[in-house]
Design an enzyme around this catalytic site. Structure first.
Site, PDB file in Angstrom:
ATOM      1  N   LYS A   1       0.851  -1.192   0.000  1.00 53.10           N
ATOM      2  CA  LYS A   1       0.000   0.000   0.000  1.00 53.10           C
ATOM      3  C   LYS A   1       0.888   1.243   0.000  1.00 53.10           C
ATOM      4  O   LYS A   1       1.780   1.375   0.839  1.00 53.10           O
ATOM      5  CB  LYS A   1      -0.891  -0.010   1.246  1.00 53.10           C
ATOM      6  CG  LYS A   1      -1.935   1.088   1.293  1.00 53.10           C
ATOM      7  CD  LYS A   1      -2.806   0.931   2.541  1.00 53.10           C
ATOM      8  CE  LYS A   1      -3.862   2.028   2.614  1.00 53.10           C
ATOM      9  NZ  LYS A   1      -4.674   1.906   3.848  1.00 53.10           N
TER      10      LYS A   1
ATOM     11  N   HIS B   1      -0.222   4.453   0.230  1.00 56.06           N
ATOM     12  CA  HIS B   1      -0.853   5.615   0.848  1.00 56.06           C
ATOM     13  C   HIS B   1      -1.273   5.235   2.277  1.00 56.06           C
ATOM     14  O   HIS B   1      -1.138   4.085   2.680  1.00 56.06           O
ATOM     15  CB  HIS B   1      -2.069   6.080   0.044  1.00 56.06           C
ATOM     16  CG  HIS B   1      -3.131   5.040  -0.084  1.00 56.06           C
ATOM     17  ND1 HIS B   1      -3.046   4.001  -0.986  1.00 56.06           N
ATOM     18  CD2 HIS B   1      -4.305   4.849   0.597  1.00 56.06           C
ATOM     19  CE1 HIS B   1      -4.117   3.238  -0.881  1.00 56.06           C
ATOM     20  NE2 HIS B   1      -4.900   3.725   0.075  1.00 56.06           N
TER      21      HIS B   1
END
Length: 249
Positions: A118, A120
């Site tokens: 991921k 973010h």
């Protein structure tokens, strides 16, 4: 009355009911023809998830009280995090940590990985890892059915990158069969190889073993409760064990 632990009998019965445990003729990744197959992905309703979590928790707590561990500290009596590898391990670790707290009064954290990083928010590919990366967190991995052991080995490396240490593994089913022959001509199972990697015998525990499946069918047969398919599979499992089986504790 069954001589198996009640949680094992309940788990086997429910696994057969939902189709997670099947008997017949199945081709494994290794190419072997197996008389049974266990698909943990089909254990997907609340009833059997609760049974599975109870079984994992009971296995962990039994291991924690085992005095036969050859290390200075029993890894199952002193760990911080239950880690569930994506994807099947996520629900297993979450449910097991809940049962450990609610039934046994043992509060441990649980964490898991993402297969995709991921980029973010909190970022990374590990969720639930506690703050304080300078702390050497002791981790137990929850697995379903180990084949080659490569997936668990990858998780061990992932945990190490997080600053943790895998001290043990608990899997749902040990097929109790060899995966290779070593240079001395001895049969070696995935469990044996993984325990060597973790530094000692007893570091890998199993909720169920193939011997439990055989015993469960034998007890059903003695009570006249087996189907014809189960009777054939019981004979085939004994033959399969004679060819591919390894002894485990």
């Amino acid at each position: 009355m069954s001589s198996l632990d009640s949680y094992k009998t309940q788990l086997l019965e429910q696994a057969a009911q939902v189709g997670a445990l099947k008997f017949g003729n199945f081709t494994l990744k290794s190419g072997r023809k197996s008389p049974y197959f266990f698909n943990a992905g089909l254990m997907s309703d609340g009833t059997i998830l609760y049974t599975v979590a109870q079984a994992y928790a009971a296995t962990l707590c039994a291991a924690a009280s085992d005095d036969d561990d050859d290390s200075m500290v029993n890894p199952f009596s002193d760990f911080d995090i239950l880690f569930g590898p994506a994807y099947k391990g996520i629900s297993l670790a979450a449910c097991t940590s809940l049962v450990l707290a609610s039934t046994y009064g043992r509060d441990v954290k649980f964490a898991y990985d993402r297969k995709e990083v991921k980029d973010h928010g909190e970022g990374g590919n590990v969720v639930g890892w506690p703050l304080g990366r300078n702390h050497k967190w002791r981790v137990v991995i929850v697995d379903d059915v180990m084949t080659t052991g490569l997936a668990v080995s990858s998780t061990i490396k992932l945990v190490a990158r997080q600053g943790g240490e895998v001290v043990g593994v608990v899997q749902l089913l040990d097929r109790e069969e060899f995966s290779e022959i070593d240079e001395r001509g001895c049969k070696v199972s995935s469990v044996m190889k993984l325990e060597t990697l973790l530094g000692g015998k007893g570091k890998v525990r199993s909720v169920l073993k193939m011997r439990d499946l055989v015993q469960w069918l034998e007890e059903k047969e003695a009570q006249g409760q087996t189907t014809e398919e189960e009777k054939r599979s019981l004979r085939a499992m004994r033959e399969y064990r004679d060819i591919y089986g390894v002894s485990s504790s």
